[in-house]
Write a protein that holds these residues in place. Sequence first.
Motif, PDB file in Angstrom:
ATOM      1  N   UNK A  99       0.824  -1.208   0.000  1.00 32.81           N
ATOM      2  CA  UNK A  99       0.000   0.000   0.000  1.00 32.81           C
ATOM      3  C   UNK A  99       0.858   1.259   0.000  1.00 32.81           C
ATOM      4  N   UNK A 100       1.964   1.230   0.711  1.00 35.68           N
ATOM      5  CA  UNK A 100       2.826   2.404   0.824  1.00 35.68           C
ATOM      6  C   UNK A 100       3.731   2.580  -0.394  1.00 35.68           C
ATOM      7  N   UNK A 101       4.399   1.488  -0.784  1.00 32.46           N
ATOM      8  CA  UNK A 101       5.409   1.583  -1.843  1.00 32.46           C
ATOM      9  C   UNK A 101       4.903   1.158  -3.214  1.00 32.46           C
ATOM     10  N   UNK A 102       3.788   0.441  -3.245  1.00 37.06           N
ATOM     11  CA  UNK A 102       3.248  -0.011  -4.522  1.00 37.06           C
ATOM     12  C   UNK A 102       3.908  -1.254  -5.073  1.00 37.06           C
ATOM     13  N   UNK A 103       4.796  -1.854  -4.281  1.00 37.27           N
ATOM     14  CA  UNK A 103       5.493  -3.076  -4.685  1.00 37.27           C
ATOM     15  C   UNK A 103       5.565  -4.024  -3.491  1.00 37.27           C
ATOM     16  N   UNK A 104       5.944  -5.256  -3.747  1.00 36.35           N
ATOM     17  CA  UNK A 104       6.082  -6.247  -2.682  1.00 36.35           C
ATOM     18  C   UNK A 104       7.265  -5.898  -1.771  1.00 36.35           C
ATOM     19  N   UNK A 105       7.306  -6.460  -0.578  1.00 39.74           N
ATOM     20  CA  UNK A 105       8.447  -6.214   0.304  1.00 39.74           C
ATOM     21  C   UNK A 105       9.792  -6.580  -0.333  1.00 39.74           C
ATOM     22  N   UNK A 106       9.851  -7.683  -1.059  1.00 37.97           N
ATOM     23  CA  UNK A 106      11.105  -8.087  -1.702  1.00 37.97           C
ATOM     24  C   UNK A 106      11.544  -7.075  -2.745  1.00 37.97           C
ATOM     25  N   UNK A 107      10.602  -6.599  -3.545  1.00 40.27           N
ATOM     26  CA  UNK A 107      10.933  -5.604  -4.567  1.00 40.27           C
ATOM     27  C   UNK A 107      11.343  -4.283  -3.930  1.00 40.27           C
ATOM     28  N   UNK A 108      10.643  -3.889  -2.879  1.00 40.18           N
ATOM     29  CA  UNK A 108      10.976  -2.639  -2.202  1.00 40.18           C
ATOM     30  C   UNK A 108      12.347  -2.707  -1.552  1.00 40.18           C
TER      31      UNK A 108
END
Length: 61
Positions: free
Chosen positions: A31-40
């Motif tokens: 929701x915050x970054x628009x990507x999965x945790x791994x991608x972020x």
Amino acid sequence: MHRLAAGGSPASVAAESGYVDQSHLHHEVKAFAGVTPSAAASAPWLAVDEVAWSRPHCANG
């Protein structure tokens, strides 16, 4: 994000950060970054301001 970038598993980072489980961490990051945790965690913007992330800010600058 820094814990994930340092190699922490999403499950352990979620637990250490006070999330109920990994899925809650995943949802909030997405929701915050628009990507999965791994991608972020591997995103170049994570290293933009090393100083800001490495020490607490003081009230007087």
